[in-house]
Design a protein around this motif. Sequence first.
Motif, PDB file in Angstrom:
ATOM      1  N   SER A 116       0.823  -1.219   0.000  1.00  0.00           N
ATOM      2  CA  SER A 116       0.000   0.000   0.000  1.00  0.00           C
ATOM      3  C   SER A 116       0.849   1.258   0.000  1.00  0.00           C
ATOM      4  O   SER A 116       0.318   2.376   0.025  1.00  0.00           O
ATOM      5  CB  SER A 116      -0.910   0.022   1.238  1.00  0.00           C
ATOM      6  OG  SER A 116      -1.699  -1.131   1.326  1.00  0.00           O
ATOM      7  N   LEU A 188      -7.239   5.754   3.951  1.00  0.00           N
ATOM      8  CA  LEU A 188      -6.228   4.788   4.361  1.00  0.00           C
ATOM      9  C   LEU A 188      -6.726   3.993   5.562  1.00  0.00           C
ATOM     10  O   LEU A 188      -7.451   4.522   6.408  1.00  0.00           O
ATOM     11  CB  LEU A 188      -4.925   5.495   4.746  1.00  0.00           C
ATOM     12  CG  LEU A 188      -4.298   6.438   3.718  1.00  0.00           C
ATOM     13  CD1 LEU A 188      -3.021   7.054   4.288  1.00  0.00           C
ATOM     14  CD2 LEU A 188      -3.999   5.712   2.416  1.00  0.00           C
ATOM     15  N   SER A 190      -5.491   0.533   8.394  1.00  0.00           N
ATOM     16  CA  SER A 190      -4.526  -0.459   8.857  1.00  0.00           C
ATOM     17  C   SER A 190      -5.188  -1.316   9.930  1.00  0.00           C
ATOM     18  O   SER A 190      -6.080  -0.847  10.650  1.00  0.00           O
ATOM     19  CB  SER A 190      -3.283   0.205   9.475  1.00  0.00           C
ATOM     20  OG  SER A 190      -2.670   1.097   8.585  1.00  0.00           O
ATOM     21  N   ILE A 228     -10.513  -3.875   0.023  1.00  0.00           N
ATOM     22  CA  ILE A 228     -10.299  -2.964  -1.092  1.00  0.00           C
ATOM     23  C   ILE A 228     -11.570  -2.184  -1.413  1.00  0.00           C
ATOM     24  O   ILE A 228     -11.550  -0.953  -1.563  1.00  0.00           O
ATOM     25  CB  ILE A 228      -9.816  -3.751  -2.326  1.00  0.00           C
ATOM     26  CG1 ILE A 228      -8.372  -4.225  -2.124  1.00  0.00           C
ATOM     27  CG2 ILE A 228      -9.922  -2.893  -3.595  1.00  0.00           C
ATOM     28  CD1 ILE A 228      -7.930  -5.285  -3.105  1.00  0.00           C
ATOM     29  N   HIS A 252      -3.291  -2.099  -7.193  1.00  0.00           N
ATOM     30  CA  HIS A 252      -2.057  -2.809  -6.882  1.00  0.00           C
ATOM     31  C   HIS A 252      -2.034  -4.111  -7.671  1.00  0.00           C
ATOM     32  O   HIS A 252      -3.025  -4.842  -7.725  1.00  0.00           O
ATOM     33  CB  HIS A 252      -1.996  -3.091  -5.381  1.00  0.00           C
ATOM     34  CG  HIS A 252      -0.918  -4.031  -4.980  1.00  0.00           C
ATOM     35  ND1 HIS A 252       0.384  -3.901  -5.409  1.00  0.00           N
ATOM     36  CD2 HIS A 252      -0.941  -5.135  -4.193  1.00  0.00           C
ATOM     37  CE1 HIS A 252       1.115  -4.875  -4.897  1.00  0.00           C
ATOM     38  NE2 HIS A 252       0.338  -5.642  -4.155  1.00  0.00           N
ATOM     39  N   GLU A 310      -5.571   2.004  -5.958  1.00  0.00           N
ATOM     40  CA  GLU A 310      -5.967   1.191  -4.796  1.00  0.00           C
ATOM     41  C   GLU A 310      -4.909   0.157  -4.497  1.00  0.00           C
ATOM     42  O   GLU A 310      -4.271  -0.372  -5.409  1.00  0.00           O
ATOM     43  CB  GLU A 310      -7.310   0.522  -5.093  1.00  0.00           C
ATOM     44  CG  GLU A 310      -7.613  -0.707  -4.291  1.00  0.00           C
ATOM     45  CD  GLU A 310      -6.954  -1.961  -4.839  1.00  0.00           C
ATOM     46  OE1 GLU A 310      -6.284  -2.659  -4.038  1.00  0.00           O
ATOM     47  OE2 GLU A 310      -7.073  -2.242  -6.039  1.00  0.00           O
ATOM     48  N   ALA A 311      -4.708  -0.138  -3.195  1.00  0.00           N
ATOM     49  CA  ALA A 311      -3.733  -1.165  -2.831  1.00  0.00           C
ATOM     50  C   ALA A 311      -4.047  -1.746  -1.463  1.00  0.00           C
ATOM     51  O   ALA A 311      -4.693  -1.127  -0.623  1.00  0.00           O
ATOM     52  CB  ALA A 311      -2.320  -0.586  -2.826  1.00  0.00           C
ATOM     53  N   MET A 312      -3.528  -2.964  -1.262  1.00  0.00           N
ATOM     54  CA  MET A 312      -3.575  -3.625   0.043  1.00  0.00           C
ATOM     55  C   MET A 312      -2.249  -4.335   0.254  1.00  0.00           C
ATOM     56  O   MET A 312      -1.696  -4.915  -0.679  1.00  0.00           O
ATOM     57  CB  MET A 312      -4.716  -4.638   0.081  1.00  0.00           C
ATOM     58  CG  MET A 312      -4.746  -5.478   1.354  1.00  0.00           C
ATOM     59  SD  MET A 312      -6.019  -6.738   1.278  1.00  0.00           S
ATOM     60  CE  MET A 312      -5.509  -7.753   2.674  1.00  0.00           C
ATOM     61  N   THR A 317      -2.335  -3.265   5.665  1.00  0.00           N
ATOM     62  CA  THR A 317      -2.591  -1.870   5.328  1.00  0.00           C
ATOM     63  C   THR A 317      -3.373  -1.862   4.023  1.00  0.00           C
ATOM     64  O   THR A 317      -3.208  -2.755   3.195  1.00  0.00           O
ATOM     65  CB  THR A 317      -1.286  -1.085   5.108  1.00  0.00           C
ATOM     66  OG1 THR A 317      -0.571  -1.648   3.992  1.00  0.00           O
ATOM     67  CG2 THR A 317      -0.400  -1.136   6.341  1.00  0.00           C
ATOM     68  N   TRP A 318      -4.232  -0.882   3.849  1.00  0.00           N
ATOM     69  CA  TRP A 318      -4.915  -0.751   2.572  1.00  0.00           C
ATOM     70  C   TRP A 318      -5.412   0.682   2.401  1.00  0.00           C
ATOM     71  O   TRP A 318      -5.544   1.430   3.371  1.00  0.00           O
ATOM     72  CB  TRP A 318      -6.045  -1.771   2.416  1.00  0.00           C
ATOM     73  CG  TRP A 318      -7.222  -1.716   3.346  1.00  0.00           C
ATOM     74  CD1 TRP A 318      -8.484  -1.268   3.043  1.00  0.00           C
ATOM     75  CD2 TRP A 318      -7.302  -2.170   4.710  1.00  0.00           C
ATOM     76  NE1 TRP A 318      -9.327  -1.412   4.124  1.00  0.00           N
ATOM     77  CE2 TRP A 318      -8.629  -1.973   5.152  1.00  0.00           C
ATOM     78  CE3 TRP A 318      -6.379  -2.725   5.609  1.00  0.00           C
ATOM     79  CZ2 TRP A 318      -9.064  -2.297   6.438  1.00  0.00           C
ATOM     80  CZ3 TRP A 318      -6.792  -3.040   6.897  1.00  0.00           C
ATOM     81  CH2 TRP A 318      -8.124  -2.834   7.294  1.00  0.00           C
TER      82      TRP A 318
END
Length: 325
Positions: A116, A188, A190, A228, A252, A310-312, A317-318
């Motif tokens: 992330s 964000l 976590s 997500i 991601h 977007e990410a994880m 964390t994402w």
Amino acid sequence: MSVTRAVVLGCGSALPDRVLTNADLAEMVDTSDEWILQRTGIRERRIAAPGQTTADLGLKAAQRAIADAGIDVGTIDLIVLATATPDNTFPATAVTIQERLGLTSGVAFDLQAVCSGFVFATTTADAYLKNGLAKRALVIGAETFSRILDWEDRTTCVLFGDGAGAMILEAQTGEGTVDDRGVLATKLRSDGRHKEKLFVDGGPSSTQTVGHLRMQGREVFKYAVAMITDVIEAVFDQAQVSADDIDWFIPHQANKRIIDASARKLGIAEEKVVSTVDRHGNTSAASIPLALDVAVKDGRVKRGDLVLLEAMGGGFTWGATLLRW
């Protein structure tokens, strides 16, 4: 009402020369091209050369982003480098890149949120710019994950690769509407309860070693899509937009099945999804800026487009970021 926006001026990326294919991996561990492709969508990944570091890749991506933006490097007063594979325990790898760029003022630091990282770094730079703490930022995602892989573990070594991507952001005045260029909304999250599902089993304080990446793949997959979509829907609410308004979804690049499932759940059309996982593998914090640079350079992402990132990653964390190019 006028507001300060963090507007993208340019982007760039860098990859190692060495290509490691699924066929190559099949000669190293008990796996096959079919097995990897079916479960991940990955065909190949890049591996850093001996002596080639995260700073080397990050610097090259930064230089290309600076050239793309057409700016004087001396005007950069903030560098945020997202990485889980720094050159040294300290100093920050961002400081090494700062020095190699010839900069002696401003601030440079690393940010660690694993996969992330680039979303977290973009959000951090956005906050600096909006609050007048900087005027022009260099945001980098750079990784050499090949250095922390257990090359005898077929469940993880087939997934990851090395690379870097970068973006230049500048504080500009906007009208305070969704039509403004720049970062429009971020979210964000976590949750440390999930640490054991994706982590590295080493560190200076715990083992005095670098350690290797460990992952419970099925557990990560189980949580990924829901987490997500949670942050993306929050970003949609902030900006008062819907999936139909999105021009490009740049997630991601961890696993094609996760990417496809997330897009379907959100109602984002398949043709709007940018995917480079087949050629890059999972490059952690570098994956989004690598994919973004590909889509910009091939003409898909154009000025004025609404882009969703977007990410994880491990931790967990994402996060998600919505910006207008």
